[in-house]
Design a protein around this motif. Structure first.
Motif, PDB file in Angstrom:
ATOM      1  N   ILE A  44      15.240 -17.028  -0.774  1.00 39.36           N
ATOM      2  CA  ILE A  44      14.826 -15.721  -0.262  1.00 39.36           C
ATOM      3  C   ILE A  44      15.768 -14.632  -0.771  1.00 39.36           C
ATOM      4  O   ILE A  44      15.349 -13.567  -1.222  1.00 39.36           O
ATOM      5  CB  ILE A  44      14.801 -15.719   1.281  1.00 39.36           C
ATOM      6  CG1 ILE A  44      13.738 -16.694   1.792  1.00 39.36           C
ATOM      7  CG2 ILE A  44      14.523 -14.307   1.813  1.00 39.36           C
ATOM      8  CD1 ILE A  44      13.763 -16.895   3.282  1.00 39.36           C
ATOM      9  N   GLY A  45      17.068 -14.893  -0.685  1.00 42.82           N
ATOM     10  CA  GLY A  45      18.038 -13.903  -1.134  1.00 42.82           C
ATOM     11  C   GLY A  45      17.972 -13.634  -2.619  1.00 42.82           C
ATOM     12  O   GLY A  45      18.139 -12.496  -3.065  1.00 42.82           O
ATOM     13  N   LEU A  46      17.706 -14.679  -3.396  1.00 43.32           N
ATOM     14  CA  LEU A  46      17.667 -14.525  -4.850  1.00 43.32           C
ATOM     15  C   LEU A  46      16.389 -13.881  -5.352  1.00 43.32           C
ATOM     16  O   LEU A  46      16.360 -13.367  -6.464  1.00 43.32           O
ATOM     17  CB  LEU A  46      17.818 -15.898  -5.523  1.00 43.32           C
ATOM     18  CG  LEU A  46      19.154 -16.606  -5.311  1.00 43.32           C
ATOM     19  CD1 LEU A  46      19.137 -17.972  -5.962  1.00 43.32           C
ATOM     20  CD2 LEU A  46      20.289 -15.767  -5.866  1.00 43.32           C
ATOM     21  N   THR A  47      15.341 -13.942  -4.546  1.00 43.62           N
ATOM     22  CA  THR A  47      14.052 -13.417  -5.010  1.00 43.62           C
ATOM     23  C   THR A  47      13.639 -12.186  -4.204  1.00 43.62           C
ATOM     24  O   THR A  47      13.708 -11.061  -4.695  1.00 43.62           O
ATOM     25  CB  THR A  47      12.973 -14.502  -4.930  1.00 43.62           C
ATOM     26  OG1 THR A  47      12.918 -15.020  -3.587  1.00 43.62           O
ATOM     27  CG2 THR A  47      13.268 -15.635  -5.884  1.00 43.62           C
ATOM     28  N   VAL A  48      13.242 -12.394  -2.968  1.00 50.12           N
ATOM     29  CA  VAL A  48      12.680 -11.312  -2.159  1.00 50.12           C
ATOM     30  C   VAL A  48      13.669 -10.173  -1.956  1.00 50.12           C
ATOM     31  O   VAL A  48      13.357  -9.006  -2.230  1.00 50.12           O
ATOM     32  CB  VAL A  48      12.212 -11.852  -0.794  1.00 50.12           C
ATOM     33  CG1 VAL A  48      11.656 -10.722   0.058  1.00 50.12           C
ATOM     34  CG2 VAL A  48      11.157 -12.920  -0.989  1.00 50.12           C
ATOM     35  N   VAL A  49      14.879 -10.499  -1.489  1.00 48.16           N
ATOM     36  CA  VAL A  49      15.852  -9.443  -1.180  1.00 48.16           C
ATOM     37  C   VAL A  49      16.354  -8.767  -2.453  1.00 48.16           C
ATOM     38  O   VAL A  49      16.469  -7.538  -2.521  1.00 48.16           O
ATOM     39  CB  VAL A  49      17.032 -10.026  -0.368  1.00 48.16           C
ATOM     40  CG1 VAL A  49      18.071  -8.955  -0.095  1.00 48.16           C
ATOM     41  CG2 VAL A  49      16.524 -10.602   0.945  1.00 48.16           C
ATOM     42  N   ALA A  50      16.648  -9.561  -3.486  1.00 49.08           N
ATOM     43  CA  ALA A  50      17.142  -8.987  -4.736  1.00 49.08           C
ATOM     44  C   ALA A  50      16.117  -8.048  -5.360  1.00 49.08           C
ATOM     45  O   ALA A  50      16.439  -6.948  -5.806  1.00 49.08           O
ATOM     46  CB  ALA A  50      17.507 -10.101  -5.717  1.00 49.08           C
ATOM     47  N   VAL A  51      14.870  -8.490  -5.387  1.00 43.67           N
ATOM     48  CA  VAL A  51      13.814  -7.647  -5.945  1.00 43.67           C
ATOM     49  C   VAL A  51      13.557  -6.441  -5.042  1.00 43.67           C
ATOM     50  O   VAL A  51      13.275  -5.341  -5.513  1.00 43.67           O
ATOM     51  CB  VAL A  51      12.518  -8.465  -6.124  1.00 43.67           C
ATOM     52  CG1 VAL A  51      11.356  -7.566  -6.529  1.00 43.67           C
ATOM     53  CG2 VAL A  51      12.714  -9.546  -7.177  1.00 43.67           C
ATOM     54  N   GLY A  52      13.698  -6.648  -3.727  1.00 46.27           N
ATOM     55  CA  GLY A  52      13.405  -5.570  -2.784  1.00 46.27           C
ATOM     56  C   GLY A  52      14.267  -4.343  -2.980  1.00 46.27           C
ATOM     57  O   GLY A  52      13.780  -3.217  -2.847  1.00 46.27           O
ATOM     58  N   ALA A  81       0.830  -1.205   0.000  1.00 51.52           N
ATOM     59  CA  ALA A  81       0.000   0.000   0.000  1.00 51.52           C
ATOM     60  C   ALA A  81       0.864   1.256   0.000  1.00 51.52           C
ATOM     61  O   ALA A  81       0.592   2.220  -0.729  1.00 51.52           O
ATOM     62  CB  ALA A  81      -0.932  -0.008   1.212  1.00 51.52           C
ATOM     63  N   GLY A  82       1.924   1.245   0.811  1.00 53.87           N
ATOM     64  CA  GLY A  82       2.812   2.401   0.874  1.00 53.87           C
ATOM     65  C   GLY A  82       3.530   2.638  -0.432  1.00 53.87           C
ATOM     66  O   GLY A  82       3.689   3.778  -0.877  1.00 53.87           O
ATOM     67  N   LEU A  83       3.974   1.559  -1.085  1.00 51.53           N
ATOM     68  CA  LEU A  83       4.646   1.691  -2.374  1.00 51.53           C
ATOM     69  C   LEU A  83       3.715   2.284  -3.424  1.00 51.53           C
ATOM     70  O   LEU A  83       4.096   3.180  -4.184  1.00 51.53           O
ATOM     71  CB  LEU A  83       5.152   0.325  -2.851  1.00 51.53           C
ATOM     72  CG  LEU A  83       6.484  -0.164  -2.295  1.00 51.53           C
ATOM     73  CD1 LEU A  83       6.745  -1.589  -2.766  1.00 51.53           C
ATOM     74  CD2 LEU A  83       7.618   0.752  -2.725  1.00 51.53           C
ATOM     75  N   LEU A  93      10.963   3.082   3.045  1.00 48.06           N
ATOM     76  CA  LEU A  93      10.408   2.398   4.214  1.00 48.06           C
ATOM     77  C   LEU A  93       9.417   1.317   3.808  1.00 48.06           C
ATOM     78  O   LEU A  93       9.398   0.227   4.385  1.00 48.06           O
ATOM     79  CB  LEU A  93       9.729   3.413   5.138  1.00 48.06           C
ATOM     80  CG  LEU A  93      10.650   4.416   5.844  1.00 48.06           C
ATOM     81  CD1 LEU A  93       9.830   5.432   6.633  1.00 48.06           C
ATOM     82  CD2 LEU A  93      11.642   3.706   6.749  1.00 48.06           C
ATOM     83  N   SER A  94       8.607   1.610   2.783  1.00 51.82           N
ATOM     84  CA  SER A  94       7.619   0.636   2.320  1.00 51.82           C
ATOM     85  C   SER A  94       8.297  -0.583   1.719  1.00 51.82           C
ATOM     86  O   SER A  94       7.879  -1.724   1.956  1.00 51.82           O
ATOM     87  CB  SER A  94       6.680   1.281   1.291  1.00 51.82           C
ATOM     88  OG  SER A  94       5.963   2.358   1.852  1.00 51.82           O
ATOM     89  N   SER A  95       9.348  -0.344   0.931  1.00 52.56           N
ATOM     90  CA  SER A  95      10.060  -1.473   0.330  1.00 52.56           C
ATOM     91  C   SER A  95      10.741  -2.312   1.404  1.00 52.56           C
ATOM     92  O   SER A  95      10.768  -3.545   1.317  1.00 52.56           O
ATOM     93  CB  SER A  95      11.083  -0.976  -0.690  1.00 52.56           C
ATOM     94  OG  SER A  95      12.063  -0.167  -0.076  1.00 52.56           O
TER      95      SER A  95
END
Length: 314
Positions: free
Chosen positions: A201-209, A13-15, A178-180
């Motif tokens: 997690i590192g290859l997807t969530v964190v990298a995309v984040g 929502a914040g993004l 902050l939202s990301s």
């Protein structure tokens, strides 16, 4: 798990909200200062959305982890073209202004070539960092010198003063970051709760984040028809990642980069950058359509699979 789910919902929502206001403020800034939307996208928006990478690189270098900073810069460039530009073109075809091909593209290609040389010689040291920083100063001078205001700016320009526009830029950029961060943390916790490995997690969530601010700003820019802001943000962010983020480990923690940085990751970044350059040169006054967007996204997905199979992380 409940807190993680709430963090993901609030992050999304914040993004969405902050990206919409961020683009409005950037467009108003360009209008009130007499600068082109392309220059604002290449500088203000690109520098702002690249701020997380700079902070990560600084603390990684201070902690004696230069490879993390180097991987962050290269990985962000790969995500910016494969994920961010791919998703943007898929959401709405992006027109290609001729000025981008004539002015900004050569700077990115030059920075990419110099980065390759700096990584290939086996040591990323003080001299490499200084050369990259000098090229950044030249790039900013060149962009400002060659800029021409938009005669007929595309998209709706919000009615706000320059002071208010700059204030909104700062506030919404902070909210984007902050939202990301909330979205990345929540998604990571959910993934762990579902038994997904740390590597995935590192290859997807964190990298995309780390690329979420660019993704949110670019898609919002395209949907509002501020196309120069969108493509300028991608080109500018990649330029800043090479010329402002990469010098940080070179100056603070010089040494030999991991072989995969000059091998696998730089080559993927180079191929994507060259592919983008060829498309921009070929399209000229055309546009990057949904087919191109789908191809970039597919390439980025294949890169993540390659990382997973090889057991490495950027």
């Amino acid at each position: 798990m409940l807190i993680a789910f709430v963090a993901v919902a609030l992050g999304l929502a914040g993004l969405t909200w902050s990206a919409d206001r961020f683009v409005n403020a950037a467009a108003a800034t360009a209008s009130r200062t007499g600068l082109s939307a392309m220059l604002v996208g290449m500088t203000v928006v690109a520098l702002g959305t690249s701020a997380p990478e700079m902070v990560v690189a600084l603390f990684a270098a201070l902690d004696g982890l230069p490879d993390l900073a180097i991987g962050n810069a290269l990985g962000s460039n790969i995500a910016n073209i494969g994920l961010v530009l791919g998703a943007t073109a898929l959401a709405r075809p992006v027109p290609v202004p001729f000025s981008l091909v004539r002015r900004e593209l050569p700077l990115l290609l030059g920075a990419t070539g110099i980065t390759g040389y700096a990584l290939a010689n086996g040591v990323l040291g003080h001299f490499d960092g200084l050369v990259l920083l000098l090229l950044m100063v030249f790039s900013l001078w060149w962009l400002i010198r060659a800029d021409t205001p938009d005669a007929n700016p595309a998209g709706e320009i919000p009615d706000m003063t320059l002071k208010r526009a700059l204030s909104w830029l700062v506030v919404t950029l902070l909210l984007l970051s902050l939202s990301s961060r909330a979205l990345v943390w929540g998604a990571s916790e959910l993934a762990r709760g579902l038994g997904i490995s740390e590597l995935v997690i590192g290859l997807t969530v964190v990298a995309v984040g780390t690329s979420l601010p660019e993704l949110a700003a670019c898609v919002a820019s395209a949907l509002k028809r501020h196309h120069d802001l969108a493509i300028g943000n991608v080109i500018g962010s990649n330029l800043f990642n090479l010329l402002a983020v990469l010098p940080i480990p070179a100056l603070i923690a010089p040494g030999a980069p991991h072989p995969d940085a000059a091998g696998r990751d730089y080559r993927v970044m180079l191929l994507l950058t060259l592919a983008l350059a060829i498309l921009l040169l070929w399209q000229r006054q055309g546009r990057l359509g949904r087919l191109v967007g789908g191809a970039f996204l597919t390439t980025y997905a294949a890169y993540l699979v390659w990382l997973g199979v090889s057991g490495g992380a950027t």
